[in-house]
Design a protein around this motif. Structure first.
Motif, mmCIF file in Angstrom:
data_model
loop_
_atom_site.group_PDB
_atom_site.id
_atom_site.type_symbol
_atom_site.label_atom_id
_atom_site.label_comp_id
_atom_site.label_asym_id
_atom_site.label_seq_id
_atom_site.Cartn_x
_atom_site.Cartn_y
_atom_site.Cartn_z
ATOM 1 N N LEU A 14 1.412 -1.407 0.081
ATOM 2 C CA LEU A 14 -0.138 0.261 -0.052
ATOM 3 C C LEU A 14 1.217 1.366 0.235
ATOM 4 O O LEU A 14 0.809 2.214 -0.899
ATOM 5 C CB LEU A 14 -1.609 -0.606 1.163
ATOM 6 N N ILE A 117 -14.453 0.015 -14.616
ATOM 7 C CA ILE A 117 -13.647 -1.447 -15.557
ATOM 8 C C ILE A 117 -13.077 -1.475 -15.429
ATOM 9 O O ILE A 117 -11.659 -1.060 -14.598
ATOM 10 C CB ILE A 117 -13.529 -0.224 -16.736
ATOM 11 N N PRO A 118 -12.406 -2.963 -14.471
ATOM 12 C CA PRO A 118 -11.600 -3.581 -14.443
ATOM 13 C C PRO A 118 -10.111 -3.985 -14.853
ATOM 14 O O PRO A 118 -10.359 -4.104 -16.653
ATOM 15 C CB PRO A 118 -12.287 -4.864 -14.431
ATOM 16 N N ILE A 119 -9.171 -3.632 -14.712
ATOM 17 C CA ILE A 119 -8.067 -3.655 -14.832
ATOM 18 C C ILE A 119 -7.418 -5.269 -15.148
ATOM 19 O O ILE A 119 -7.390 -5.262 -13.653
ATOM 20 C CB ILE A 119 -7.037 -2.335 -14.868
ATOM 21 N N GLU A 120 -7.146 -5.513 -15.679
ATOM 22 C CA GLU A 120 -6.314 -7.672 -15.588
ATOM 23 C C GLU A 120 -5.142 -7.206 -14.696
ATOM 24 O O GLU A 120 -4.667 -6.542 -15.306
ATOM 25 C CB GLU A 120 -6.934 -8.334 -16.926
ATOM 26 N N THR A 121 -5.244 -7.983 -13.781
ATOM 27 C CA THR A 121 -3.815 -8.345 -13.393
ATOM 28 C C THR A 121 -2.483 -8.659 -14.832
ATOM 29 O O THR A 121 -3.287 -9.637 -15.255
ATOM 30 C CB THR A 121 -3.751 -9.012 -12.115
ATOM 31 N N PRO A 137 -0.457 -11.795 -2.569
ATOM 32 C CA PRO A 137 -1.378 -11.764 -4.247
ATOM 33 C C PRO A 137 0.398 -11.026 -5.299
ATOM 34 O O PRO A 137 1.459 -10.078 -4.218
ATOM 35 C CB PRO A 137 -0.921 -9.999 -4.276
ATOM 36 N N ARG A 140 1.065 -7.461 -6.069
ATOM 37 C CA ARG A 140 1.935 -6.252 -4.981
ATOM 38 C C ARG A 140 3.050 -6.199 -4.493
ATOM 39 O O ARG A 140 3.389 -4.620 -3.984
ATOM 40 C CB ARG A 140 0.322 -6.372 -4.056
ATOM 41 N N GLY A 207 -4.259 0.064 -10.955
ATOM 42 C CA GLY A 207 -5.914 -0.398 -11.650
ATOM 43 C C GLY A 207 -6.140 -1.851 -10.787
ATOM 44 O O GLY A 207 -6.866 -2.133 -10.638
ATOM 45 N N PRO A 208 -5.233 -2.661 -11.815
ATOM 46 C CA PRO A 208 -5.369 -3.835 -11.256
ATOM 47 C C PRO A 208 -6.133 -4.261 -9.369
ATOM 48 O O PRO A 208 -6.675 -4.886 -9.214
ATOM 49 C CB PRO A 208 -4.176 -5.020 -10.940
ATOM 50 N N ILE A 209 -5.801 -3.314 -8.657
ATOM 51 C CA ILE A 209 -5.936 -3.112 -7.676
ATOM 52 C C ILE A 209 -7.470 -2.115 -7.022
ATOM 53 O O ILE A 209 -8.430 -3.088 -6.475
ATOM 54 C CB ILE A 209 -4.890 -3.062 -6.160
ATOM 55 N N PHE A 210 -7.411 -0.829 -7.569
ATOM 56 C CA PHE A 210 -8.724 -0.266 -7.697
ATOM 57 C C PHE A 210 -9.475 -0.344 -8.882
ATOM 58 O O PHE A 210 -10.488 0.182 -8.755
ATOM 59 C CB PHE A 210 -8.273 1.109 -7.124
ATOM 60 N N ASN A 211 -9.099 -1.145 -10.215
ATOM 61 C CA ASN A 211 -10.071 -0.723 -10.805
ATOM 62 C C ASN A 211 -10.578 0.457 -11.461
ATOM 63 O O ASN A 211 -9.911 1.756 -10.873
ATOM 64 C CB ASN A 211 -11.127 -1.399 -10.689
ATOM 65 N N TYR A 213 -13.218 3.508 -11.682
ATOM 66 C CA TYR A 213 -14.036 3.734 -11.202
ATOM 67 C C TYR A 213 -14.491 4.970 -11.189
ATOM 68 O O TYR A 213 -14.049 6.281 -10.628
ATOM 69 C CB TYR A 213 -14.318 2.436 -10.035
ATOM 70 N N ARG B 240 -12.600 -10.210 -6.200
ATOM 71 C CA ARG B 240 -11.041 -10.250 -7.099
ATOM 72 C C ARG B 240 -9.764 -10.432 -6.268
ATOM 73 O O ARG B 240 -8.563 -11.443 -6.118
ATOM 74 C CB ARG B 240 -10.946 -9.268 -8.314
ATOM 75 N N GLU B 244 -6.635 -13.246 -5.266
ATOM 76 C CA GLU B 244 -5.286 -12.818 -5.156
ATOM 77 C C GLU B 244 -4.799 -13.108 -4.384
ATOM 78 O O GLU B 244 -3.572 -13.742 -4.153
ATOM 79 C CB GLU B 244 -5.397 -11.615 -6.034
#
Lengths: 286, 416
Positions: A14, A117-121, A137, A140, A207-211, A213, B240, B244
């Motif tokens: 974080l 809108i999801p952002i793919e990991t 993960p 991260r 993005g992959p964590i927050f998306n 929006y 999601r 993960e």
């Protein structure tokens, strides 16, 4: 025991994210004394631009580069067309950037709609890393590494290059810097572009964590403010360390006293403003 | 057939109003359109559901060429931004400037509470979508009917299902830290624990929690399942991150009525497969009305209707039925309200009728995310019929207890 290990990793990750978010804000605030309230909106715009690039079939890192460039250009336009006219007028700057933040947010809503809108990991980081019986993960940890790399790059830029020397001179004493022939006008534009670009980069990488929006902007801006105020204005090292302090306070605060999550997050900021207005590492009063 | 039924209703409505009703006045009025005000959210974080609300009622009106009970219908849409103060202003505009005779919406419970008094003083029949329990319980508004669900109406069902069918013994619960999340999870906990289950952990992340990492790290994994009481896009973000953190397969995910709505599902991938949720609607319902509505909606907008679109579509049917009963006279508010409360019709969600507090007594479905024709759907596994907001409890004793909150009923089995 396992919880604490994971929480420590969470805090670090974080912290890395917060540094990606707030380094640009700190850079602009430090040099130009502009509390750029569009920062959250630029972060969100970066997330949307990144999401769009990824949806067109490109990878995460292409998307991050695209977001960096696009948002840097947007930042440059804002600086040249609007903020330039408001120099020496802090209230005007705050109001103008706040207004712009709303405009950007509504613009995003019109273009990308109300659904997140999801952002793919990226595929290679999708499965958790396992070690010593802990699952964490992978992405991260990547964020943590990237934020350290960006931190070091910014540090080298500021400390070891001519541009950096000019920026530091400007942060310390703008009038004196102008007097010795530093082109403050170009410098402002460059720094604003860089700061905005970092926000865009952070938006995509986070993005992959927050998306992406609607409302991401308003969620992120206060976090950037907390970090910058805690770390001290004009201090990159301060921002870096404060990012991790806030990361730890938030992660452990939520684990220990979940009901007081926001108190724990904002209390240190209030205390610092009241008792050490320069922040932990800064030299300038906020 | 429809014409016959309508004629019958119109006729019986006129008859019940008495023969003395001057037909001249009725004829003049019938040139005047019926005005419906829709309070929805088209900007800000709640916009996704709000835009669906508008699309749902538009679908309904388009299918009827903007006619209800033989009169033209005008829809006036107001965007509240999801801010209660704006909701108040907008409802005043709708009622006083646009002269709407009926209201639909608002979306969120705190918005509904903000206009509660105004609706009582102005006496505007309102078809609410928001779920707040007490609006149809301890402080019922005589001008409200709710054809969707109260916060806990569906989670009671899910708890019963988890305890009796899934045979879960130990569960954890997580929900947004807002009244809606508290009420939903409290209802779940009550029914689950009364059926022999134990809730060993309750977590309430802030509505705008940037990240669930810290909550996932604390999650107890020696349980059978987790109940998600999320709203909006939070359920999707949580699931999601749940994967993960390597938690997939360690416990079953069971969701409340807004945890994995169709509007969110369209943006999800395989991570959602197999998750079971509970709701009063699914785009997959195979009743004749929904078999027309859901594919039509998908064809027009490119995705399946969910909670919010179905909410206003069903409300549209309830309203039309009541207008038919009062012969299209929307100005006679008392008669219209009485007709609304007497609703007993089949709709896209299944049969709709109201209890004396104005809340739906209807079917609730257990659904499971499956892949069908390359898209994710909430396939219906099981139907619970005639579910009341009071579940199987006696309304009097239910209302004698405090409203569900974060800490009520108290959780006795928490483990630290």
């Amino acid at each position: 025991m396992q919880i604490w290990a994971i929480q420590t990793l969470n805090s670090l990750a974080l912290g890395g994210l917060l540094f990606l978010l707030s380094s640009g804000f700190a850079l602009i605030f430090g040099l130009m004394r502009i509390a750029n309230l569009t920062h959250g909106a630029l972060f969100m715009l970066g997330a949307y631009v990144g999401a769009t690039v990824i949806r067109s079939g490109y990878g995460m890192f292409t998307a991050a580069a695209a977001a960096l460039i696009v948002i840097a250009i947007v930042g440059g336009i804002i600086e040249r067309l609007i903020l330039r006219r408001l120099s020496g007028n802090p209230q005007g700057q705050v109001l103008a950037t706040l207004g712009l933040a709303f405009i950007i947010a509504d613009f995003c809503l019109v273009i990308w709609g109300g659904d997140p809108i999801p952002i793919e990991t990226p595929a290679m980081f999708q499965s958790p890393i396992q070690f010593l019986g802990i699952s964490f993960p992978a992405y991260r940890l990547v964020i943590l590494v990237i934020s350290c790399i960006i931190g070091i790059a910014l540090y080298l830029l500021l400390e070891k290059t001519r541009l950096g020397a000019m920026i530091r001179a400007g942060v310390d004493d703008m009038q004196m810097a102008r007097a010795v022939g530093i082109p403050a006008s170009q410098l402002f534009t460059i720094v604003f572009c860089l700061g905005a670009g970092l926000a865009g980069l952070g938006g995509t990488l986070g993005g992959p964590i927050f998306n992406a929006y609607p409302g991401l902007d308003a969620d992120m801006l206060p976090l950037a403010l907390i970090v910058v105020i805690l770390g001290g204005v004009g201090s990159l090292v301060g921002t870096f360390i404060a990012s991790f302090i806030v990361g730890f306070i938030y992660s452990f605060g939520i684990a220990l006293v979940p009901d007081l999550a926001y108190v724990i997050l904002f209390l240190p900021m209030v205390v610092v403003i009241a008792f050490k207005p320069t922040g932990l590492f800064g030299t300038i009063r906020t | 057939m429809t014409i016959n039924r309508r004629d019958f209703l119109v006729g019986s409505g006129a008859a019940s109003l008495g023969l003395a009703v001057p037909t001249l006045v009725n004829a003049q009025k019938s040139n005047e359109p019926i005005r419906i005000g829709l309070l929805t959210v088209k900007t800000g974080p709640l916009a996704s559901g709000g835009i669906d609300m508008e699309r749902g009622i538009m679908m309904y009106l388009n299918e009827r060429n903007n006619m209800m009970a033989g009169r033209k219908v005008e829809l006036v849409v107001a965007d509240t931004g999801g801010v209660p103060a704006n909701t108040k202003t907008k409802v005043q505009e709708l009622v006083e400037r646009d002269k709407v005779q009926v209201l639909m919406g608002p979306l969120a419970a705190f918005e509904a509470l903000a206009i509660d008094d105004y609706i009582k003083t102005q006496k505007i029949p309102t078809l609410s979508v928001a779920a707040a329990e007490d609006m149809t319980q301890r402080k019922p508004n005589p001008w409200f009917v709710r054809a969707t669900s109260s916060s806990a109406q569906c989670s009671h069902v899910m708890a019963d299902y988890c305890a009796k069918i899934m045979k879960f013994k130990r569960m954890v619960m997580i929900a947004d830290d807002i009244a809606y999340g508290h009420e939903m999870n409290a209802g779940f906990q009550r029914v689950f624990e009364e059926n022999g289950g134990k809730i060993v952990q309750k977590l309430f992340p802030p509505l705008t929690a940037p990240d669930y990492g810290s909550f996932l790290a604390q999650l107890k994994t020696n349980v059978d399942g987790i109940f998600l009481g999320f709203a909006g896009s939070n359920g999707f973000r949580f699931v999601r991150q749940f994967n993960e953190y390597g938690l997939r397969g360690k416990m079953a995910i069971m969701g409340g009525m807004t945890a994995l709505d169709e509007s969110v599902l369209k943006n999800m991938g395989d991570e959602a497969l197999g998750i079971q949720t509970v709701c009063w609607y699914s785009a997959e319902l195979d009743n004749p009305i929904n078999l027309k509505f859901a594919p039509g909606f998908r064809k027009t907008f490119g995705y399946d209707p969910g909670y919010y679109a179905a909410g206003t579509y069903v409300s549209g049917a309830v309203l039309e039925n009541a207008l038919n009963a009062v012969n299209g006279d929307a100005n006679n508010k008392d008669a219209l309200m009485a007709a609304l409360k007497k609703t007993n019709i089949p709709t896209a969600r299944g049969p709709v009728k109201f209890d004396q507090y104005g809340n739906i007594v209807g079917d609730v479905y257990i659904r499971q995310v499956e892949r069908k024709d390359k898209r994710l759907v909430n396939a219906v596994l099981r139907t619970y019929t005639n579910v009341s907001q009071f579940w199987t409890y006696d309304p009097k004793s239910f209302l004698g207890q405090p409203v569900y909150t974060r800490d009520y009923p108290p959780a006795k089995n928490l483990e630290s």
